[in-house]
Structure formats: structure tokens, C-alpha cells
Design a protein around this motif. Structure first.
Motif, short mmCIF file in Angstrom:
data_model
loop_
_atom_site.label_atom_id
_atom_site.label_comp_id
_atom_site.label_asym_id
_atom_site.label_seq_id
_atom_site.Cartn_x
_atom_site.Cartn_y
_atom_site.Cartn_z
N ASP A 20 0.71 -1.39 0.13
CA ASP A 20 -0.06 -0.27 -0.13
C ASP A 20 0.35 1.10 0.02
O ASP A 20 0.50 2.27 -0.63
CB ASP A 20 -0.92 0.10 1.44
N PRO B 181 2.35 3.50 -4.61
CA PRO B 181 2.54 4.71 -3.92
C PRO B 181 4.12 4.33 -3.19
O PRO B 181 3.95 4.00 -2.36
CB PRO B 181 1.85 4.92 -3.42
N ARG C 2 -6.73 6.49 0.89
CA ARG C 2 -6.81 5.73 -0.60
C ARG C 2 -6.29 6.59 -1.61
O ARG C 2 -5.87 6.09 -2.66
CB ARG C 2 -7.76 4.82 -0.95
N GLN C 3 -7.41 7.92 -2.00
CA GLN C 3 -7.56 8.90 -3.05
C GLN C 3 -5.60 8.98 -3.18
O GLN C 3 -5.39 9.16 -4.11
CB GLN C 3 -8.18 10.06 -2.82
N LYS C 4 -5.26 9.63 -2.52
CA LYS C 4 -3.52 10.51 -2.50
C LYS C 4 -2.76 9.41 -2.46
O LYS C 4 -1.81 9.50 -3.66
CB LYS C 4 -2.80 10.69 -1.39
N ARG C 5 -3.10 7.51 -2.63
CA ARG C 5 -2.59 6.57 -2.87
C ARG C 5 -2.39 6.29 -4.11
O ARG C 5 -1.49 6.34 -5.29
CB ARG C 5 -2.28 5.60 -2.01
N THR C 6 -3.63 6.44 -4.62
CA THR C 6 -3.89 5.90 -6.02
C THR C 6 -3.20 6.92 -7.14
O THR C 6 -2.92 7.28 -8.17
CB THR C 6 -5.11 6.01 -5.73
N SER D 2 -0.02 6.67 -7.08
CA SER D 2 0.12 5.49 -8.27
C SER D 2 -0.10 5.20 -9.43
O SER D 2 1.28 4.76 -10.32
CB SER D 2 -0.56 4.04 -7.53
N GLU D 3 -1.17 5.93 -10.47
CA GLU D 3 -0.82 6.49 -11.23
C GLU D 3 0.27 7.17 -11.96
O GLU D 3 0.44 7.42 -12.90
CB GLU D 3 -2.11 6.92 -10.90
N ARG E 73 2.93 5.80 -12.19
CA ARG E 73 3.67 4.34 -13.51
C ARG E 73 3.50 4.98 -14.30
O ARG E 73 3.63 4.18 -16.13
CB ARG E 73 2.11 3.85 -13.56
#
Length: 356
Positions: A254, A274, A325-329, A332-333, A336
Motif C-alpha cells: 500500500d 505509491p 486511498r485517493q492520495k495513494r492512487t 501510483s498513477e 506508473r
């Protein structure tokens, strides 16, 4: 085609070149050898891939006045002539440099022998060895389009950083939860990638705040062979180095806490992790990790803790990201987007074009 690889100083100079070798080994008539420093760990990693290794003398490239700079001129000259005869004897068609101070004599020798040189810089800014080598290179491969204005535009090729084919292949396979049975399905996973000589700071941070961290997530901690403490703690695993489990841990994590070495960043981007980056400071390096971390932060592809004052926010930063989760997403995006899966292939094709 005969390719000479050169570079060293850390294994971070070795593994990207080996990723290129993995691409070229499929070509008929391909042969490789390596010119590096006389260091056992680097020699062993190279020879394990079946590549002959030739050690030469080299002087360290210092950015400050020192009597040792004068003494090392002799080492550089000696390394030049050693590399000159090694290249000539093995009939290299092209030389691929991954940088580090040991690469300068082989690059100079290749230039004087008329052997085309391709150099590669992994970090967000060019190191001194790369800046010197660039003058004698046909092309200089760089990870990003920005930050390399000191190198002629006609020589710059944006490739990203080569990653071992095994990791690239595993990044595309679905996560299998049976590979990490010790982590509960509902547990968040905090992956800590210490392990190199400069990771004691991260190790100390984790151990100081271990109780708070394990309340937030399962902590899987790579600490390096020289800093194993065999701590026993619920929802905590400590290992010297992660080997076969690395792809599964990167897929499952995570949040990753890590230094900001170029190879690590490339692997985090490949898996879309992330991350919270704590770069090695200028007192221990030329500041390349700080440049790497700030570059990712500017793209919202990582969070960073750069100064000693920042480190006081370590637990708060971890909690903020694990709780959101929104900050991690978002991280992550954006991370990538920086992944360059075909980097090793592109560099291999560039080397092949030197022979045509």
C-alpha cells in the motif's frame, strides 16, 4: 557483435547494464565482456551472468581539492592503458558505459581506438563521470527529457532506466495472495526498502516508531546484512535482503518507504507503487538522490522527506498516506506513467546500430 560494458562504484551501475545484456544475448554472434573496478561483489554479479570481467585501476573523481587528486592521476593513466589493451585484445565493436569513476578510462580508451561509445545516466542529473564521458560518446541515454541541458541535444536519447527482464515480466502478472500468506487479507502493507550502505537512517526511523507503524500496517522491512537486529514484533518482518518475494511485495504494498536511488525508482514506477522517498543527503553523496526525489515530487509521483526537519513528520506522512486511498492512487498513477518497460530493448537496439 562484441560489446564491452563498463561501470561500477555500486551495484546500481551494474544491474541496468545487465538488463541490456539480457536483451542482446538473444542475438546471434553476440559476445560481451566487462571492464570494472577490482571489487568482489561487482565482479561476482557480472561473472554470474557468464560475462568475463577485467579489473583496472582507476582514480576517484573528487569535486574538491585534495592531494589524493594528484595521486589518482597516475591511477587514471594506468587504467587508461589497461583498458586500451583489453579493448584492443578483445576486439570490441561498441562500448556501453553505465558511469561511475571506473568508467572514464575505458571510455577514453575506446574513443582513441575509434570504438563508438554509448553512455547511460540513471539519475535525474548527470554525475561528473557522465559529464566527462559525454564528450567522448556517440550517444548519452538519459531517464528524463528535462535536466540534461549540459549534454548536447544531438547526443541525448531519452530511454528511461533499464530493468531486469524478470521484474518486467512479473509486473504484468496478477498478484497471487498465496505468495504472501503471512500478511492478512485486510492488512495494509508498509514495505520498507533499506539495505544499502546509506540506509541506517531509514532503519532507525522505522525501529524508533515501530509500535505506531505496526498499528497502521503490516511492516515488511529490508534492513541490509550489516544492520540486522532480529527484532520480534507482531505484524513485522525483518530481512537482510528481499530476493524472490520482491515482485509480490511491490504488487501488494500500500506504501513503500525507500531511498531515492534511480534503479529503485524505476522499479517502483514499473509496479506503480505509491512511495515516501527519503533520499541520501549531500553529506553522503553528490545529491543525486535528492534530485531524483524532488523530480518525482514535482510530478506528484512520490512524497518526499528531504531535510532533517522533514524527518520529524515521518509517522504523520505514513499515516496520512495509509489513511487516504485517493492520495495513494494519485501517486501510483503518476508513478506508473514514468515506467519505461522497453528501455533495455531500446538501448540494445541503439548498440546494435553502432555496428551497422
Amino acid at each position: 557483435m562484441v560489446v564491452c560494458y563498463t561501470g561500477g562504484g555500486t551495484l546500481g551501475h551494474i544491474y541496468p547494464a545487465l538488463a541490456v545484456h539480457e536483451e542482446l544475448v538473444q542475438h546471434a554472434g553476440y559476445r560481451a565482456f566487462w571492464i570494472g573496478r577490482d571489487e568482489n561483489s561487482e565482479r561476482e554479479v557480472v561473472q554470474k551472468q557468464g560475462i568475463p570481467f577485467f579489473a583496472i585501476r582507476s582514480g576517484k573523481l573528487r569535486r574538491y581539492r585534495s592531494i589524493q587528486n594528484l595521486l589518482d592521476i597516475g591511477n587514471v593513466l594506468s587504467g587508461f592503458w589497461q583498458a586500451f589493451f583489453i579493448l584492443k585484445r578483445n576486439r570490441a565493436d561498441v562500448l556501453f558505459s553505465k558511469g561511475g569513476f571506473v568508467s572514464v578510462p575505458p571510455v577514453l580508451a575506446a574513443f582513441f581506438l575509434g570504438i563508438p561509445v554509448v553512455s547511460h545516466e540513471s539519475d535525474a542529473s548527470a554525475g561528473l563521470a557522465t559529464r566527462i564521458n559525454a564528450h567522448f560518446s556517440r550517444y548519452v541515454c538519459v531517464p528524463f527529457a528535462q535536466g540534461f541541458e549540459s549534454i548536447k541535444a544531438s547526443k541525448r536519447v531519452v530511454t528511461g532506466n533499464p530493468i531486469r527482464s524478470g521484474l518486467v515480466e512479473k509486473a504484468d502478472t496478477p498478484y497471487d495472495e498465496t505468495e504472501l500468506p503471512f500478511i492478512g487479507r485486510d492488512d495494509k502493507l508498509l514495505l520498507v526498502l533499506g539495505g544499502s550502505s546509506g540506509s541506517q537512517q531509514i532503519n532507525a526511523l522505522v525501529r524508533t516508531h515501530l509500535e505506531a507503524l505496526t498499528q497502521m500496517a503490516y511492516v515488511y522491512h529490508q534492513c541490509g546484512s550489516k544492520d540486522v537486529q532480529n527484532l520480534r514484533f507482531e505484524r513485522y518482518t525483518e530481512v537482510a535482503f528481499i530476493t524472490d518475494l520482491l515482485p509480490s511485495l511491490l504488487k501488494r504494498a500500500d506504501l513503500v518507504v525507500s531511498r531515492a536511488g534511480a534503479n529503485t525508482i524505476a522499479e517502483l514506477a514499473l509496479f506503480g507503487c505509491p512511495s515516501l522517498l527519503i533520499p541520501l543527503g549531500r553529506e553522503y553523496s553528490r545529491g543525486d538522490q535528492i534530485d531524483n526525489a524532488l523530480h518525482l515530487a514535482s510530478l506528484d509521483a512520490a512524497r518526499t522527506l528531504v531535510s532533517e526537519t522533514d524527518l520529524n513528520r515521518f509517522v504523520d506522512e505514513v499515516k496520512d498516506l495509509l489513511d487516504n486511498r485517493q492520495k495513494r492512487t494519485m501517486l501510483s498513477e503518476n508513478s506508473r506513467k514514468l515506467a519505461q518497460k522497453d528501455c533495455a530493448h531500446r538501448i540494445a537496439e541503439l548498440l546494435c546500430s553502432m555496428k551497422e
